[in-house]
Design an enzyme around this catalytic site. Structure first.
Site, short mmCIF file in Angstrom:
data_model
loop_
_atom_site.label_atom_id
_atom_site.label_comp_id
_atom_site.label_asym_id
_atom_site.label_seq_id
_atom_site.Cartn_x
_atom_site.Cartn_y
_atom_site.Cartn_z
N GLU A 95 2.41 4.85 -2.72
CA GLU A 95 2.18 3.99 -3.86
C GLU A 95 0.71 3.62 -3.95
O GLU A 95 0.03 3.50 -2.94
CB GLU A 95 3.04 2.72 -3.74
CG GLU A 95 4.53 3.05 -3.84
CD GLU A 95 5.46 1.86 -3.62
OE1 GLU A 95 6.55 1.89 -4.17
OE2 GLU A 95 5.10 0.93 -2.87
N CYS A 108 -6.09 0.01 -5.51
CA CYS A 108 -5.67 -0.16 -4.14
C CYS A 108 -4.93 1.13 -3.76
O CYS A 108 -3.88 1.43 -4.34
CB CYS A 108 -4.76 -1.38 -4.03
SG CYS A 108 -4.02 -1.60 -2.41
N CYS A 115 3.35 4.22 7.90
CA CYS A 115 2.29 3.68 8.75
C CYS A 115 2.76 3.71 10.19
O CYS A 115 3.94 3.49 10.47
CB CYS A 115 1.97 2.24 8.34
SG CYS A 115 0.48 1.57 9.13
N CYS A 119 2.89 -4.02 12.24
CA CYS A 119 2.70 -5.41 11.80
C CYS A 119 4.04 -5.95 11.31
O CYS A 119 4.66 -5.37 10.41
CB CYS A 119 1.67 -5.50 10.69
SG CYS A 119 0.10 -4.76 11.13
N CYS A 122 4.76 -6.81 7.46
CA CYS A 122 4.39 -5.83 6.43
C CYS A 122 5.53 -4.86 6.14
O CYS A 122 6.07 -4.25 7.07
CB CYS A 122 3.15 -5.06 6.87
SG CYS A 122 2.63 -3.82 5.67
N GLY A 166 -0.50 2.56 4.90
CA GLY A 166 -1.15 3.27 5.99
C GLY A 166 -2.35 2.57 6.58
O GLY A 166 -2.83 1.57 6.06
N HIS A 223 -5.62 -12.17 10.79
CA HIS A 223 -4.39 -12.99 10.83
C HIS A 223 -4.27 -13.95 12.01
O HIS A 223 -3.53 -14.93 11.92
CB HIS A 223 -3.13 -12.13 10.72
CG HIS A 223 -3.08 -11.26 9.52
ND1 HIS A 223 -3.28 -11.74 8.24
CD2 HIS A 223 -2.89 -9.93 9.37
CE1 HIS A 223 -3.20 -10.75 7.37
NE2 HIS A 223 -2.98 -9.64 8.03
N CYS A 340 0.06 -7.14 -1.64
CA CYS A 340 -0.25 -6.77 -0.25
C CYS A 340 1.00 -6.79 0.59
O CYS A 340 1.73 -7.76 0.60
CB CYS A 340 -1.20 -7.78 0.39
SG CYS A 340 -2.86 -7.72 -0.18
#
Ligand code: SAH
Length: 347
Positions: A95, A108, A115, A119, A122, A166, A223, A340
């Protein structure tokens, strides 16, 4: 009869294309013409290469393929954000997102299918990494968004962030090749200053980027500046620790003189105390940097919750008091899962 596997023509350099024509009894400049069609004009087929003879086009068709992407589905958010579901030549999907503001259009883009990082907040981490994207597949995402920007907003694309699916540094060579094409006058001729590569922080490769004297900007998804907390939410931090990350970022700044952006989400009960902010302030001291506080986009299991606005205010006040530039970024495109951390090929 078994079909001979045709070569991806965009894997060839300009020199290789020129050589191809010479070895086929044609002129080297034919290679330049084709190269221009492939990159500057982002041609999706040999048919459109109208300054070549029909025979030449057929000869190319017989030897090569153009593995162009296809925008399978385009969704538009009520805030103007556009999400493209992009089909690759082997039918995998990634995407990319177009984010419009008053004065800019930002693309973006994705760098991998899925990936390999883990995380926990995510959505993309739930898709295992299938493969790296090729330079042309990254380039095509940018071209598609540039076209959409011209069509819907009557202006070209202005900025690019590698914040799609990714980890760009885990696909280092292809990402750099794509950026080279995006910034080259042979390609889109965009300024590298308008491109940001976002990484979870792979110290060795941050140093390599500095050594390679890249001209784009660097963002790091931080983070937390406390190892135990960062490892709990970004488990790979156990291997790539904050002290190694910090050292690589100092190295980056010494070499590039380019300020680093830290992306940071504040979650309730995870990193919303004064101690967390103080650790961030201390981390920011090591290299000139700024902080982007990004809004959390829930990814359905309810484990993570956006911190209160009081906690965000505490972050902003403390950072500002310490002369660290901080911006609070609102999410865009949430209604179409384009924000995000929400990219997960849901539709
Ligand atoms: N792997 C790279 C680029 C992709 S992530 C990186 O980690 O930087 C793009 C940004 O979205 C990162 O800063 C990431 O930490 C953040 N992000 C991931 N999931 C999110 C979520 N659910 N809500 C808000 N931001 C998220």
């Amino acid at each position: 009869m078994e079909e001979i596997k045709k070569k991806d023509i965009r894997a060839l350099t300009r020199e290789q294309l020129r050589d191809f024509f010479v070895s086929n009894g044609d002129k080297a400049f034919r290679g330049n013409q084709v190269y221009e069609w492939l990159w500057q004009k982002a041609a999706y087929s040999f048919d459109v290469m109208t300054n070549l003879s029909k025979e030449t086009r057929e000869m190319l068709e017989a030897n090569f393929v153009i593995n162009h992407i296809k925008v399978d589905q385009m969704q538009r958010s009520s805030d103007g954000t556009i999400k493209n579901a992009v089909r690759l030549h082997d039918d995998l999907i990634v995407e990319s997102v177009l984010i419009p503001t008053k004065s800019r259009t930002t693309a973006c883009v994705s760098s991998q299918v899925g990936c390999s990082l883990d995380c926990r907040f995510c959505a993309t981490s739930r898709l295992k990494r299938m493969r790296n994207l090729n330079p042309d597949e990254i380039y095509d995402q940018v071209v598609a968004i540039d076209n959409e920007s011209r069509l819907y907003f009557e202006r070209p694309l202005s900025n690019i962030v590698f914040m799609g699916m990714g980890e760009p540094l885990m696909n280092y060579n292809n990402v750099l090749k794509a950026i080279e094409k995006i910034t080259s006058p042979d390609g889109l001729g965009m300024s590298p200053k308008r491109i940001t590569v976002s990484t979870s922080g792979v110290p060795k490769l941050i140093k390599k980027m500095a050594d390679d004297e890249v001209k784009f900007k660097l963002a790091v998804s931080l983070h937390s500046a406390i190892d135990e907390i960062r490892t709990a939410i970004m488990p790979f931090n156990a291997k790539f620790t904050l002290s190694d990350l910090r050292e690589s970022l100092q190295y980056w700044y010494e070499k590039t003189r380019s300020r680093i952006t830290y992306e940071y989400v504040v979650w309730e009960g995870i990193n919303d105390t004064q101690k967390d902010v103080d650790a961030l302030v201390a981390f920011c001291r090591f290299a000139p940097s700024k902080v982007n506080l990004i809004e959390y986009n829930p990814i359905d299991d309810g484990e993570f919750k956006q911190a209160s606005s009081a906690a965000i205010d505490m972050y902003v006040n403390t950072l500002e008091k310490n002369n660290i530039v901080v911006t609070v970024r609102r999410s865009r495109g949430k209604d179409i899962d384009a924000a995000c951390g929400q990219l997960a090929n849901k539709s």
